[in-house]
Scaffold this active site. Sequence first.
Site, PDB file in Angstrom:
ATOM      1  N   HIS A 227       0.801  -1.235   0.000  1.00  0.00           N
ATOM      2  CA  HIS A 227       0.000   0.000   0.000  1.00  0.00           C
ATOM      3  C   HIS A 227       0.826   1.274   0.000  1.00  0.00           C
ATOM      4  CE1 HIS A 227      -4.149  -1.452   0.506  1.00  0.00           C
ATOM      5  NE2 HIS A 227      -3.611  -2.454   1.154  1.00  0.00           N
ATOM      6  N   LYS A 420      -8.276  14.229   4.112  1.00  0.00           N
ATOM      7  CA  LYS A 420      -7.465  13.009   4.166  1.00  0.00           C
ATOM      8  C   LYS A 420      -6.528  13.207   5.347  1.00  0.00           C
ATOM      9  CE  LYS A 420      -6.383  14.030  -0.158  1.00  0.00           C
ATOM     10  NZ  LYS A 420      -6.736  12.862  -0.931  1.00  0.00           N
ATOM     11  N   ARG A 421      -5.834  12.131   5.779  1.00  0.00           N
ATOM     12  CA  ARG A 421      -4.958  12.355   6.930  1.00  0.00           C
ATOM     13  C   ARG A 421      -3.899  13.383   6.556  1.00  0.00           C
ATOM     14  NH1 ARG A 421      -0.335   8.780   6.502  1.00  0.00           N
ATOM     15  NH2 ARG A 421      -0.664   7.532   4.645  1.00  0.00           N
ATOM     16  N   LYS A 426       0.968  14.511   1.184  1.00  0.00           N
ATOM     17  CA  LYS A 426      -0.380  14.800   0.663  1.00  0.00           C
ATOM     18  C   LYS A 426      -0.570  16.304   0.412  1.00  0.00           C
ATOM     19  CE  LYS A 426      -2.508  10.726   2.839  1.00  0.00           C
ATOM     20  NZ  LYS A 426      -3.137  10.001   1.724  1.00  0.00           N
ATOM     21  N   THR A 531      -8.371   6.706  -2.301  1.00  0.00           N
ATOM     22  CA  THR A 531      -9.737   6.262  -2.639  1.00  0.00           C
ATOM     23  C   THR A 531     -10.727   7.411  -2.491  1.00  0.00           C
ATOM     24  OG1 THR A 531     -10.011   5.403  -0.390  1.00  0.00           O
ATOM     25  CG2 THR A 531      -9.436   3.811  -2.115  1.00  0.00           C
ATOM     26  N   LYS A 535     -14.319   8.652  -4.531  1.00  0.00           N
ATOM     27  CA  LYS A 535     -15.601   8.991  -3.893  1.00  0.00           C
ATOM     28  C   LYS A 535     -16.089  10.353  -4.379  1.00  0.00           C
ATOM     29  CE  LYS A 535     -14.081   6.338   0.068  1.00  0.00           C
ATOM     30  NZ  LYS A 535     -13.351   6.393   1.342  1.00  0.00           N
TER      31      LYS A 535
END
Length: 689
Positions: A227, A420-421, A426, A531, A535
């Site tokens: 992952h 998101k975290r 990110k 993911t 969504k």
Amino acid sequence: MATLNLPAWGYGLRYRYGLFKQKITKQGQEEVAEDWLEKFSPWEVVRHDVVFPVRFFGSVMVNPNGTRKWVGGEVVQAVAYDIPIPGYKTKNTISLRLWDAKASAEDFNLFQFNDGQYESAAQLHSRAQQICAVLYPGDSTEEGKLLRLKQQFFLCSASLQDMILRFKERKSGRQWSEFPSKVAVQLNDTHPTLAIPELMRLLMDEEGLGWDEAWDITTRTVAYTNHTVLPEALEKWSQAVMWKLLPRHMEIIEEIDKRFIAMVRSTRSDLESKIPSMCILDNNPKKPVVRMANLCVVSAHTVNGVAQLHSDILKADLFADYVSLWPNKLQNKTNGITPRRWLRFCNPELSKIITKWLKTDQWVTNLDLLVGLRQFADNTELQAEWESAKMASKKHLADYIWRVTGVTIDPNSLFDIQVKRIHEYKRQLLNILGAIYRYKKLKEMSPQERKKTTPRTIMIGGKAFATYTNAKRIVKLVNDVGEVVNTDPEVNSYLKVVFVPNYNVSVAELLIPGSELSQHISTAGMEASGTSNMKFSLNGCLIIGTLDGANVEIRQEIGEENFFLFGAVAEQVPKLRKEREDGLFKPDPRFEEAKQFIRSGAFGSYDYNPLLDSLEGNTGYGRGDYFLVGYDFPSYLEAQDRVDQAYKDQKKWLKMSILSTAGSGKFSSDRTIAQYAKEIWNITECRTS
């Protein structure tokens, strides 16, 4: 799995306090224990009849016949709690079995208790309770590392004992060699890697099999999903900690490694120079570790990434040497999301419209049918219905934001969301620097100029890991910026910045339907898949993003013209980092302006220099802008300008939104899981009649 009628079940731990509940104060993020089990959980069924012993520490005893047995140490009990998972419109219900850790009555020292030594009397009970207390406990201390390793082993051991018992109960003349045709184990990342040596131990030490037979069974049973390519997330456990907690497993891992090295030397002498990086044990005298990802790749019959780009990076880079050894071991399984939760349930208004225009609700279990919306993308009647469904969702979201933050947001503004975290790769920092630059430019405009801009509400949400200092600084910065922007009467009709607290699935079910633009802006090559991008896309939200993770495939499916692309691509990243090291990077003046605005104290007196320093300099730990925020900043601003222009043409925007939903069929978890079932697990549906 249940909806596809697959004979499958899941295993996990029953965490009492979860990760944490996030509270936002003047100091930034505060973590408090989650209370989800405080009253009771109505869905779970405790199974007092399903209990397995799990051992820690101890030593290895060699029997006279040469067989080995793990003895001594401490033993806790794993108690099963079953959560039924019903399929959608099927009779099938499968189980998610969660383990709780308990000590038995005989481990309670009544003599000590009656002598007033209350804590030492219940020592093992207290240690057992720690195992399932918190998800991802801090691991900067020796105790923290031991607890995490205990959690991982506890999950693996209890689950494998359960599988073996089920196999034996149904065995009736079956041979152990049939085990892999009856049981498939999918390791979800490296956290359950200990399932490999534990299955070997159970087969050899408990069931009496020899090494060759046990290894054959294990390697045909276990498959591994990778992952992440982030080095810090590819687990490496200290050999000393492993020997202390799991002495028998370390013996088994040593033997696996020894045999693997011998196999490479005898069959592929050309790989001799690669052995130090391919082997499982890194015996560096300064820091000897067990490389869990290597153990997974060596032992699993199949390894997969979770998006095409990610799998390509695994093949070309991270696991390249293994691919030359086993050309067919690596596969791709692009992640998916369930359309039941992420459209039908969380967005009933849009779901009704989709069903009306497709003249069927079969899309809920056959998401490819959404492609049928493409022919209506220009239809003004559909666009009007689509717009009113989106507005209803935006109003629900605005009500929620007001309730939890006290900030009023305008549903007529563009709702721009990144949830998101919080992690530097990110790049929530890129988002907030862009917002700061936007605010500064709005402040410099005349009232007439401001009226020509596209009003925007920027929402950012996510939890920062409790000990991840820079991530927590980013949370604080977003809140500090919001505090100033949202109370500035000159600007707050054109820009709001909101930090959405305690992001979780329930919050996502409100945010995603109400979003119009979503930011998936990680440094290219660093996000395995993502993911939430799927969504948002499924709910007709447009994406601004880099060519990273599943963004690549989303853009292919929905059409390049419906995706706001910016930034470096994965192949460029190493070269750009090297150029930065060599002092060749010239920052954009707008980037410097945004950073300087923070340093000026415009958002309060908190010292943001340690955070901004990560973007400065050319080399060094925590320096040199490793995640290329500065490099990507100009193209990010240009992409945001394209967003502002596109949003002014609402007819065009609605068409893009419809095409986004229409192109999301590929990203159903039904497709993903059907591929795992056929290409890795070798199972077919088993329908309850």
